[in-house]
Write a protein that holds these residues in place. Structure first.
Motif, PDB file in Angstrom:
ATOM      1  N   GLU A 188      24.100 -18.437  56.978  1.00  0.00           N
ATOM      2  CA  GLU A 188      24.679 -18.998  58.208  1.00  0.00           C
ATOM      3  C   GLU A 188      24.428 -20.502  58.301  1.00  0.00           C
ATOM      4  N   GLU A 189      23.345 -20.977  57.725  1.00  0.00           N
ATOM      5  CA  GLU A 189      23.036 -22.409  57.756  1.00  0.00           C
ATOM      6  C   GLU A 189      23.919 -23.197  56.791  1.00  0.00           C
ATOM      7  N   ILE A 190      24.360 -22.558  55.707  1.00  0.00           N
ATOM      8  CA  ILE A 190      25.143 -23.248  54.676  1.00  0.00           C
ATOM      9  C   ILE A 190      26.630 -23.254  54.991  1.00  0.00           C
ATOM     10  N   PHE A 191      27.145 -22.127  55.509  1.00  0.00           N
ATOM     11  CA  PHE A 191      28.595 -21.942  55.641  1.00  0.00           C
ATOM     12  C   PHE A 191      29.052 -22.004  57.090  1.00  0.00           C
ATOM     13  N   ASP A 192      30.352 -22.234  57.262  1.00  0.00           N
ATOM     14  CA  ASP A 192      30.961 -22.285  58.589  1.00  0.00           C
ATOM     15  C   ASP A 192      31.338 -20.864  59.003  1.00  0.00           C
ATOM     16  N   PHE A 193      30.378 -20.149  59.576  1.00  0.00           N
ATOM     17  CA  PHE A 193      30.635 -18.759  59.946  1.00  0.00           C
ATOM     18  C   PHE A 193      31.695 -18.648  61.036  1.00  0.00           C
ATOM     19  N   LYS A 194      31.825 -19.664  61.881  1.00  0.00           N
ATOM     20  CA  LYS A 194      32.870 -19.632  62.910  1.00  0.00           C
ATOM     21  C   LYS A 194      34.249 -19.609  62.258  1.00  0.00           C
ATOM     22  N   ALA A 195      34.455 -20.463  61.253  1.00  0.00           N
ATOM     23  CA  ALA A 195      35.745 -20.485  60.549  1.00  0.00           C
ATOM     24  C   ALA A 195      35.978 -19.173  59.794  1.00  0.00           C
ATOM     25  N   LEU A 196      34.914 -18.605  59.233  1.00  0.00           N
ATOM     26  CA  LEU A 196      35.056 -17.358  58.496  1.00  0.00           C
ATOM     27  C   LEU A 196      35.359 -16.191  59.436  1.00  0.00           C
ATOM     28  N   ARG A 197      34.740 -16.195  60.623  1.00  0.00           N
ATOM     29  CA  ARG A 197      35.078 -15.161  61.595  1.00  0.00           C
ATOM     30  C   ARG A 197      36.542 -15.270  61.997  1.00  0.00           C
ATOM     31  N   GLY A 365      27.582 -15.902  36.686  1.00  0.00           N
ATOM     32  CA  GLY A 365      26.515 -16.431  37.522  1.00  0.00           C
ATOM     33  C   GLY A 365      26.845 -17.825  38.010  1.00  0.00           C
ATOM     34  N   THR A 366      26.792 -18.011  39.325  1.00  0.00           N
ATOM     35  CA  THR A 366      27.039 -19.309  39.931  1.00  0.00           C
ATOM     36  C   THR A 366      25.994 -19.523  41.022  1.00  0.00           C
ATOM     37  N   GLY A 367      25.581 -20.761  41.234  1.00  0.00           N
ATOM     38  CA  GLY A 367      24.587 -20.997  42.271  1.00  0.00           C
ATOM     39  C   GLY A 367      24.442 -22.466  42.588  1.00  0.00           C
ATOM     40  N   SER A 368      23.547 -22.750  43.522  1.00  0.00           N
ATOM     41  CA  SER A 368      23.301 -24.140  43.916  1.00  0.00           C
ATOM     42  C   SER A 368      21.821 -24.304  44.218  1.00  0.00           C
ATOM     43  N   ASP A 369      21.460 -25.480  44.705  1.00  0.00           N
ATOM     44  CA  ASP A 369      20.051 -25.769  44.930  1.00  0.00           C
ATOM     45  C   ASP A 369      19.517 -25.185  46.232  1.00  0.00           C
ATOM     46  N   HIS A 370      20.255 -24.277  46.878  1.00  0.00           N
ATOM     47  CA  HIS A 370      19.711 -23.592  48.060  1.00  0.00           C
ATOM     48  C   HIS A 370      18.623 -22.607  47.657  1.00  0.00           C
ATOM     49  N   VAL A 371      18.693 -22.080  46.424  1.00  0.00           N
ATOM     50  CA  VAL A 371      17.624 -21.280  45.828  1.00  0.00           C
ATOM     51  C   VAL A 371      17.507 -21.714  44.377  1.00  0.00           C
ATOM     52  N   ARG A 372      16.695 -21.001  43.603  1.00  0.00           N
ATOM     53  CA  ARG A 372      16.550 -21.342  42.181  1.00  0.00           C
ATOM     54  C   ARG A 372      16.954 -20.150  41.306  1.00  0.00           C
ATOM     55  N   GLU A 373      17.958 -19.437  41.766  1.00  0.00           N
ATOM     56  CA  GLU A 373      18.559 -18.344  41.013  1.00  0.00           C
ATOM     57  C   GLU A 373      20.063 -18.420  41.227  1.00  0.00           C
ATOM     58  N   LYS A 374      20.828 -17.812  40.355  1.00  0.00           N
ATOM     59  CA  LYS A 374      22.233 -17.647  40.652  1.00  0.00           C
ATOM     60  C   LYS A 374      22.363 -16.701  41.841  1.00  0.00           C
ATOM     61  N   ASP A 375      23.506 -16.749  42.528  1.00  0.00           N
ATOM     62  CA  ASP A 375      23.590 -16.048  43.811  1.00  0.00           C
ATOM     63  C   ASP A 375      25.010 -15.541  44.027  1.00  0.00           C
ATOM     64  N   GLY A 376      25.187 -14.218  43.875  1.00  0.00           N
ATOM     65  CA  GLY A 376      26.512 -13.631  43.939  1.00  0.00           C
ATOM     66  C   GLY A 376      27.195 -13.751  45.279  1.00  0.00           C
ATOM     67  N   LEU A 377      26.522 -13.388  46.373  1.00  0.00           N
ATOM     68  CA  LEU A 377      27.157 -13.450  47.685  1.00  0.00           C
ATOM     69  C   LEU A 377      27.398 -14.885  48.125  1.00  0.00           C
ATOM     70  N   TRP A 378      26.528 -15.791  47.727  1.00  0.00           N
ATOM     71  CA  TRP A 378      26.758 -17.216  48.010  1.00  0.00           C
ATOM     72  C   TRP A 378      28.083 -17.668  47.399  1.00  0.00           C
ATOM     73  N   ALA A 379      28.357 -17.260  46.153  1.00  0.00           N
ATOM     74  CA  ALA A 379      29.604 -17.648  45.488  1.00  0.00           C
ATOM     75  C   ALA A 379      30.816 -17.092  46.221  1.00  0.00           C
ATOM     76  N   VAL A 380      30.710 -15.840  46.690  1.00  0.00           N
ATOM     77  CA  VAL A 380      31.805 -15.236  47.448  1.00  0.00           C
ATOM     78  C   VAL A 380      32.047 -16.027  48.730  1.00  0.00           C
ATOM     79  N   LEU A 381      30.982 -16.390  49.418  1.00  0.00           N
ATOM     80  CA  LEU A 381      31.111 -17.154  50.660  1.00  0.00           C
ATOM     81  C   LEU A 381      31.656 -18.558  50.408  1.00  0.00           C
ATOM     82  N   MET A 382      31.307 -19.163  49.283  1.00  0.00           N
ATOM     83  CA  MET A 382      31.892 -20.468  48.932  1.00  0.00           C
ATOM     84  C   MET A 382      33.412 -20.351  48.847  1.00  0.00           C
TER      85      MET A 382
END
Length: 541
Positions: A188-197, A365-382
């Motif tokens: 919720e801190e990274i993405f625009d949940f209002k736009a996604l809703r 596998g795709t990810g960013s510096d929000h964690v130090r692992e690849k992140d599947g749901l993060w990629a979907v939300l991107m």
């Protein structure tokens, strides 16, 4: 008694991401204990530490969690933060390590490998930055496994893993936490949940396949509960010890049910799948499959549309076998672009040094510096955030991207469970012939250069040799060959094929047809089918 005599087991060498073996191997008396104690010892001891512990819910995970808790208590750990039910996705574990300031964590997973009594299990240690242990640590762990003579384990009743809250195990505090909430809050801190809703309110349709693996509860909470997608948007949402008999690897071969849905009549607007431990992803649009390499490039080109990256990217990185599609984006945006060996630990160094914000591997596998692992749901939300802002479908976004940057036709062919001696002899022969390949003409292609990839880390100067074979052809095409470090049986040869087309014509070919000359040239140069007796790869992505 807390000290137990033991003797070394052969083959406890951590691979690309921890130690992975068949489940019965891990279930041998003392096997898990030896590896965990060797890990603690290689770290210089863990007395007074705070650790995170959890996994993807696969068979033997709960028993392993109880064992590790008792060992942590006997080794003087101060606190262990455990996901309720022994559940934690890999990116959620990375987030918890970072958020709670833990000294590290143990993740119980074999990632995208099958689970069950006769399938695969794994353990890996992540450092205080939330990322996988670097090679210096894994080598120290392996060295310790070869000389260990005792392990420490508390004789105590099992811990209640279902009740959220704190309890004591000996002198150690065991803290059971909701495995989902902290991760969902971070999204919720990274993405625009209002736009996604708003996207879902307007009737946008999503099919999310969690493959009976760990992201089911996370996906239901984020997509259905917080974003308002209809109930049933997430399928195969219940994590099961054997993943429901599925192979929890989100690619067109194993996620064929989702592929059929997105390619069939009445397809939803968007489709996605995630793997066993939640760090991989597959992206689909109505009637279109997005390769992981293209997905990384599109995310890089559009990241500024997402609130968490509105100020721009620091840089990007990709694994060497991943296509150069993201390189084209980096060049246009004036970003540094790093080419690393396969393994997220290499990206972690770059992120910790502030050199990159975004990174990815062709292995979904795709990810960013929000964690130090690849992140599947993060990629979907991107992808969903990009779609919400641009108001375009996946096929339209891909067409626009290829028109602007050209297209890197790309595919990976996997030859699984090859006899180790045959695989090693074949690549050894290729190694011996590398220098003589330059200038050879094969299948209408001319070899421009050939080498075995060696990486020098720009942050700490560490050298990683023997990272895969590259054969580059004139005009930008190439083939890469390497043995995977994630299998548990035999050898898996991965063959990566790439051809660049600048356009504007020739951007809509079928990838396998576009790559046919390179596939044929690879067989002529390496002789995979001739030497293995295989008629073709087991998996094509």
């Amino acid at each position: 008694m807390t000290s137990h005599p033991t003797r070394p087991f052969e083959g406890q060498k951590p691979g690309t991401s921890g130690l992975r073996k068949k489940t019965p191997v891990f279930m041998q008396p003392g096997y898990l204990e030896n590896f965990v104690q060797s890990t603690f010892d290689a770290l210089g001891g863990v007395a007074g530490n705070v650790l995170v512990l959890g996994g993807d819910g696969r068979y033997f995970g709960r028993e392993a969690t109880q064992c590790i808790l008792k060992m942590a208590a006997a080794n003087g750990v101060a606190r262990v933060i455990v996901g309720q039910g022994a559940w934690l996705s890999t990116p959620a574990a990375s987030n918890l390590i970072r958020k709670r300031g833990a000294d590290g964590g143990l993740i119980l997973s074999a990632s995208h490998n099958p689970g069950g009594p006769e399938a695969d299990f794994g353990v890996k240690y992540n450092m205080a930055n939330g990322g996988p242990a670097p090679e210096a640590v894994t080598e120290a762990i392996f060295a310790r496994t070869m000389e260990i003579d005792s392990y420490r384990k508390l004789d105590a009743p099992d811990v209640n893993l279902e009740m959220v809250g704190e309890s004591r195990l000996g002198e150690m505090i065991v803290e059971i936490v909701d495995p989902v909430s902290a991760y969902a809050d971070m999204m919720e801190e990274i993405f625009d949940f209002k736009a996604l809703r708003g996207l879902f309110h307007e009737g946008f349709t999503l099919a999310m396949d969690s493959m009976c693996a760990i992201t089911g509860p996370y996906a239901v909470e984020i997509f259905e509960n917080r974003l308002g997608a209809p109930k049933g948007t997430v399928v195969h949402e219940q994590p099961l010890p054997d993943f429901g008999g599925m192979h929890p690897d989100p690619n067109p071969t194993w996620a064929h049910e989702l592929m059929e849905t997105l390619m069939g009549p009445g397809a939803p607007d968007f489709g996605a799948a995630s793997d066993g431990d939640g760090d991989r992803n597959m992206i689909l649009g109505r009637g279109i499959y997005v390769s992981p390499s293209d997905s990384l490039a599109v995310i890089a080109a559009n990241a500024h549309l997402v609130p968490g990256y509105a100020s721009g990217l620091k840089g990007v990185a990709r694994s060497m076998p991943t296509s150069a599609a993201v390189d084209k984006v980096a060049q246009k945006l004036g970003l540094d672009c790093y080419e690393t060996p396969t393994g997220w630990k290499f990206f972690g160094n770059l992120m910790d040094a502030g050199r990159v914000s975004l990174c990815g591997e062709e292995s979904f596998g795709t990810g960013s510096d929000h964690v130090r692992e690849k992140d599947g749901l993060w990629a979907v939300l991107m992808w969903l955030n990009i779609i919400a802002v641009r108001g375009l479908g996946v096929a339209e976004i891909m067409a626009d991207h290829w028109e602007e940057y050209g297209r890197n036709y790309y595919s990976r062919h996997d030859y699984e469970v090859l006899p180790n001696d045959i695989a090693n002899a074949m690549l050894g022969d290729l190694r011996d012939r590398l220098e003589g390949l330059k200038g050879q003409k094969v299948q209408g292609l001319v070899v421009e250069s050939a080498d075995e990839f060696c990486y020098t880390d720009p942050v700490d100067g560490a050298v990683s040799a023997g990272q895969g074979f590259r054969i580059l052809f004139e005009g930008g095409s190439r083939v890469v060959l390497r043995l995977s470090g994630t299998g548990t049986e035999g050898a898996t040869l991965r063959v990566y094929l790439e051809r660049y087309e600048a356009g504007p014509e020739g951007l809509t070919e079928d990838p396998q047809a576009a790559l046919a000359p390179i596939i044929a040239a690879t067989e002529d140069l390496v002789g995979i089918r001739a030497r293995t007796g295989r008629t073709g790869p087991n998996v094509i992505t």
